[in-house]
Structures are given as C-alpha cells and as structure tokens.
Design a protein around this motif. Structure first.
Motif, PDB file in Angstrom:
ATOM      1  N   ASN A 103       0.828  -1.211   0.000  1.00 13.99           N
ATOM      2  CA  ASN A 103       0.000   0.000   0.000  1.00 13.99           C
ATOM      3  C   ASN A 103       0.859   1.257   0.000  1.00 13.99           C
ATOM      4  O   ASN A 103       0.511   2.262  -0.632  1.00 13.99           O
ATOM      5  N   SER A 104       1.993   1.211   0.697  1.00  4.86           N
ATOM      6  CA  SER A 104       2.892   2.369   0.711  1.00  4.86           C
ATOM      7  C   SER A 104       3.457   2.645  -0.672  1.00  4.86           C
ATOM      8  O   SER A 104       3.556   3.808  -1.097  1.00  4.86           O
ATOM      9  N   LEU A 105       3.812   1.582  -1.388  1.00  2.00           N
ATOM     10  CA  LEU A 105       4.337   1.754  -2.750  1.00  2.00           C
ATOM     11  C   LEU A 105       3.259   2.297  -3.683  1.00  2.00           C
ATOM     12  O   LEU A 105       3.530   3.171  -4.521  1.00  2.00           O
ATOM     13  N   GLU A 106       2.050   1.790  -3.553  1.00  2.00           N
ATOM     14  CA  GLU A 106       0.952   2.263  -4.395  1.00  2.00           C
ATOM     15  C   GLU A 106       0.638   3.737  -4.117  1.00  2.00           C
ATOM     16  O   GLU A 106       0.308   4.497  -5.025  1.00  2.00           O
ATOM     17  N   GLU A 107       0.734   4.117  -2.861  1.00  2.00           N
ATOM     18  CA  GLU A 107       0.484   5.515  -2.500  1.00  2.00           C
ATOM     19  C   GLU A 107       1.529   6.436  -3.126  1.00  2.00           C
ATOM     20  O   GLU A 107       1.205   7.528  -3.609  1.00  2.00           O
ATOM     21  N   ILE A 108       2.806   5.999  -3.154  1.00  2.00           N
ATOM     22  CA  ILE A 108       3.853   6.787  -3.798  1.00  2.00           C
ATOM     23  C   ILE A 108       3.545   6.956  -5.275  1.00  2.00           C
ATOM     24  O   ILE A 108       3.715   8.043  -5.841  1.00  2.00           O
ATOM     25  N   TYR A 109       3.084   5.889  -5.928  1.00  2.00           N
ATOM     26  CA  TYR A 109       2.747   5.997  -7.356  1.00  2.00           C
ATOM     27  C   TYR A 109       1.616   7.004  -7.584  1.00  2.00           C
ATOM     28  O   TYR A 109       1.693   7.865  -8.467  1.00  2.00           O
ATOM     29  N   ILE A 110       0.573   6.903  -6.772  1.00  2.00           N
ATOM     30  CA  ILE A 110      -0.582   7.795  -6.949  1.00  2.00           C
ATOM     31  C   ILE A 110      -0.188   9.257  -6.729  1.00  2.00           C
ATOM     32  O   ILE A 110      -0.673  10.156  -7.413  1.00  2.00           O
ATOM     33  N   GLN A 111       0.722   9.501  -5.787  1.00  2.00           N
ATOM     34  CA  GLN A 111       1.165  10.870  -5.510  1.00  2.00           C
ATOM     35  C   GLN A 111       2.094  11.420  -6.596  1.00  2.00           C
ATOM     36  O   GLN A 111       2.295  12.630  -6.677  1.00  2.00           O
ATOM     37  N   ASN A 112       2.664  10.525  -7.418  1.00  2.00           N
ATOM     38  CA  ASN A 112       3.650  10.956  -8.415  1.00  2.00           C
ATOM     39  C   ASN A 112       3.344  10.390  -9.797  1.00  2.00           C
ATOM     40  O   ASN A 112       4.236   9.972 -10.532  1.00  2.00           O
ATOM     41  N   GLY A 114       2.951   9.836 -13.507  1.00  2.00           N
ATOM     42  CA  GLY A 114       3.675  10.447 -14.619  1.00  2.00           C
ATOM     43  C   GLY A 114       5.151  10.661 -14.349  1.00  2.00           C
ATOM     44  O   GLY A 114       5.890  11.067 -15.246  1.00  2.00           O
ATOM     45  N   GLU A 115       5.591  10.405 -13.107  1.00  2.00           N
ATOM     46  CA  GLU A 115       6.993  10.588 -12.733  1.00  2.00           C
ATOM     47  C   GLU A 115       7.695   9.237 -12.613  1.00  2.00           C
ATOM     48  O   GLU A 115       7.058   8.195 -12.448  1.00  2.00           O
ATOM     49  N   CYS A 116       9.005   9.242 -12.681  1.00  2.00           N
ATOM     50  CA  CYS A 116       9.806   8.041 -12.432  1.00  2.00           C
ATOM     51  C   CYS A 116       9.889   7.809 -10.922  1.00  2.00           C
ATOM     52  O   CYS A 116      10.280   8.713 -10.183  1.00  2.00           O
ATOM     53  N   ILE A 117       9.514   6.628 -10.466  1.00  2.00           N
ATOM     54  CA  ILE A 117       9.339   6.415  -9.027  1.00  2.00           C
ATOM     55  C   ILE A 117      10.173   5.275  -8.454  1.00  2.00           C
ATOM     56  O   ILE A 117      10.062   4.973  -7.263  1.00  2.00           O
ATOM     57  N   LEU A 118      11.006   4.620  -9.254  1.00  2.00           N
ATOM     58  CA  LEU A 118      11.741   3.458  -8.742  1.00  2.00           C
ATOM     59  C   LEU A 118      12.619   3.824  -7.546  1.00  2.00           C
ATOM     60  O   LEU A 118      12.704   3.064  -6.568  1.00  2.00           O
TER      61      LEU A 118
END
Length: 360
Positions: A103-112, A114-118
């Motif tokens: 869930n923490s990883l998914e939240e980072i994706y939703i907050q960013n 269109g951005e590179c998030i790795l």
C-alpha cells in the motif's frame, strides 16, 4: 565521412503516438541508467529486452538484518500512464506486513503519477526495513537473488493504473564519435559553456553574487578516457555562470574534450525548480545527468563532469561513468536529501529554461 544516398537519407515521418512512445522509452532508459549508477551491484538486470530488473534492499549495507528483493517490470506505458509491475520477495514478508508495504508503494505511485518512481520505492522499502530492525529480532538474512526471467508469482502485488499526461519526447543518444581535434585537441564546439549560458537576471537577485566554493571528485579512468566531476552550491543562474567561468580558468578543465553540466535551483517563492543542462558535444549526456539529479532530488547545485577523450570509443559506458562521477560527488558532499523529503518534493513543478544551443 559517412557514405549514403538520397534514398537512404529519407526518413519516415513519425506519428504523434510514435513520438510519445519514443519519449517514454528515453525516460525509461535514463531512469535505468540512473538506478544502476545509484545502487551499483545491488541493481541487477534480469531481462534487458523485457525490462525486468531486481534490486536487493537491506536495512544496513555493512551488517544487514533484513532483506527484500524488489523485482520490477517496466511496461511500455511507464512512467506516462502506467506504474511498474512489481514483486516483493522475502521469506518473512507475509500477511498484513506485506499488504502495508504494498500500500505504501501504491500511495507513492498515486502521488507521483507520470513521474519516475523506482528510486522512491527502493528508499521507502529501505526505510521500512530500518524501522523493522529497530523494533524486531532479526531472522537469518536471505542474500540469494531470485532466479528466472519472469515476474509472475502468486503473491505478486500490482498497483492500480491511473491515467497521466504522456512524457515529452526526448532526443535519443547518438553513437559516440571521436572529437575532431584542433590546436587544443578539443572537439569542435564553443570554447566556453559559460559564454553560452545566456541568462536574464531577475530583478530580485543582487548584482554582486558571492563565488560559491567548488569541490572536485575522484577521477574515473576507462580505456584511457578520464572522467571527473565538479560540484558547487548555487542559488541563482548568475552563480552558475560564475562557477563555469571559474572552472574554465583551469587549463586542464578547459582542455577537456567535453564539459557536461546540469543544475537545479529551487525557487521558494514559486515552489518550482529552475533547471537546465548542457551536452557540450556529448550528445544526450547533459539530459541524462539532469535526470539523475531529478531522481536524487538535489536542489541548489551545479554539477559539471569533464571528460578527456583517450582515443578509444566507450559506447554506452561513457554515460555510466558520467552518472557515477556525478552521483559519487553529490553523495560525498551531502547534496542528496533524505528519501522522505524526496517523496514530498518530487512532484513539484519543474521549469526548464529555454535557450539556444550551438550545434555540436
């Protein structure tokens, strides 16, 4: 001189969709190169064609207690409209603990979107491992990396895909070419990047700026080519120009085949980044350097990487050395912020300064 004919010189016109795909591919390649430069041996290529990668993440590099292997596959739509497909591999990661981390990883994706998030994902997982090591007794660490070339697994966690704006097409890197030597042995280009930095000073910036301190990194030599990074804190474009001019007073730096640079300045009043780069004849190198700085989320800093060409073409390895030089000096001089701060500011608006560049 390259030979060709009129028929060979005719290039098909790309559609808008094809141009967008090319831009996304370029952003993926730049992120992959940046991750390899940041994490070194921890970053593993499982299937380059399918863009499947794995990184071993621990709570402590020297004496790890807890380890997770993050395996990712980058779909063709990432980072524009789709997230990476990922798998978390650890024998002890089960139940609610796995769900919370996912869930923490998914939240980072939703907050960013269109951005590179790795990078943000990796450091989020590392933070979770550090927290776990402080409150729990360790189990035997599993250091073996997962085998195989697939991300299919019954425990695979996949984040939701949400639409976002497509990435802006970027110029692909051209094959490496040796510089044409003149009297100084340098490639044919403008004599000083500082002179090409055409900057209009804003009204609120004082006319007299203090010369920032400049630090120099440890050189990297490969097949007679030498790479060295230089870094300086900057808070306005005028200081960028001052630092470039100061570096060019050094005869050795001035004689380099290429002096690639990129800078990022955070504008507090507008909550935006003023940033730009210069290839200096090394096609696409400046953009890749700036991309690394964006992933590391550094601010108010100028990085210059000098390359002295040794007569042997390095191919893609030259970009690896440029990014490694830059990353090493940024970490060494404490320009890289904590991962949690990166997560908060990655989505801030970026303003790239438009300027006319000389053809190299």
């Amino acid at each position: 001189m390259a030979e060709g004919n009129a028929e060979a010189d005719q290039k098909p016109v790309k559609t808008l969709e094809e141009a967008d795909d090319g831009g996304i591919d370029q952003r993926q390649n730049e992120e992959i190169e940046a991750m390899a430069a940041i994490y070194g041996e921890e970053w593993c290529v499982i299937d380059e064609c399918a863009k499947i990668f794995c990184i071993r993440i621990t709570d402590d590099l020297d004496e790890p207690k807890w380890t997770i292997c993050l395996q990712v596959m980058l779909p063709s739509e990432y980072p524009g409209t789709a997230p990476p497909i990922y798998q978390l591999n650890a024998p002890w990661l089960k139940g609610q603990e796995r769900a919370d981390l996912s869930n923490s990883l998914e939240e980072i994706y939703i907050q960013n979107i269109g951005e590179c998030i790795l990078y943000l994902w990796v450091e989020k997982i590392r933070d979770a491992l550090i927290l776990k090591s402080e409150v729990a007794e360790p189990v035997p660490d599993v250091k073996k990396k997962p085998e195989g070339k697939t991300v299919e697994c019954e425990n695979k966690q996949t984040v939701k895909r949400q639409p976002a704006k497509p990435a802006k097409p970027a110029k692909p890197a051209k094959p490496e070419k040796p510089g044409k030597s003149g009297k100084s042995g340098k490639s044919e280009r403008a004599e000083n990047p500082a002179k090409r930095l055409d900057i209009k000073m804003s009204a609120n910036v004082p006319e007299l700026q203090e010369m920032p301190p400049v630090d120099h990194g440890v050189p990297i030599t490969d097949r007679r080519s030498t790479f060295q990074a230089h870094v300086a804190p900057v808070v306005c474009p005028e200081q960028v120009k001052m630092v470039l001019g100061k570096l060019y007073e050094n005869k050795k730096i001035a004689s380099a085949t290429h002096n690639i640079y990129a800078y990022r300045i955070f504008c507090e009043d507008k909550q935006t980044f003023l940033q730009d780069f210069e290839d200096d004849g090394e096609t696409a190198a400046g953009g890749r350097l700036l991309h690394l700085m964006e992933i590391l989320n550094v601010r108010n800093v100028l990085v210059v990487v000098s390359r002295w060409y040794g007569g042997i073409l390095l191919g893609p390895d030259r970009f690896k050395h440029i990014n490694n030089c830059a990353r090493n000096i940024l970490v060494e001089k404490n320009f890289t912020p904590p991962p949690e701060e990166s997560s908060k500011t990655l989505g801030k608006k970026k303003v790239k300064k438009d300027k006319k560049r000389n053809d190299h």
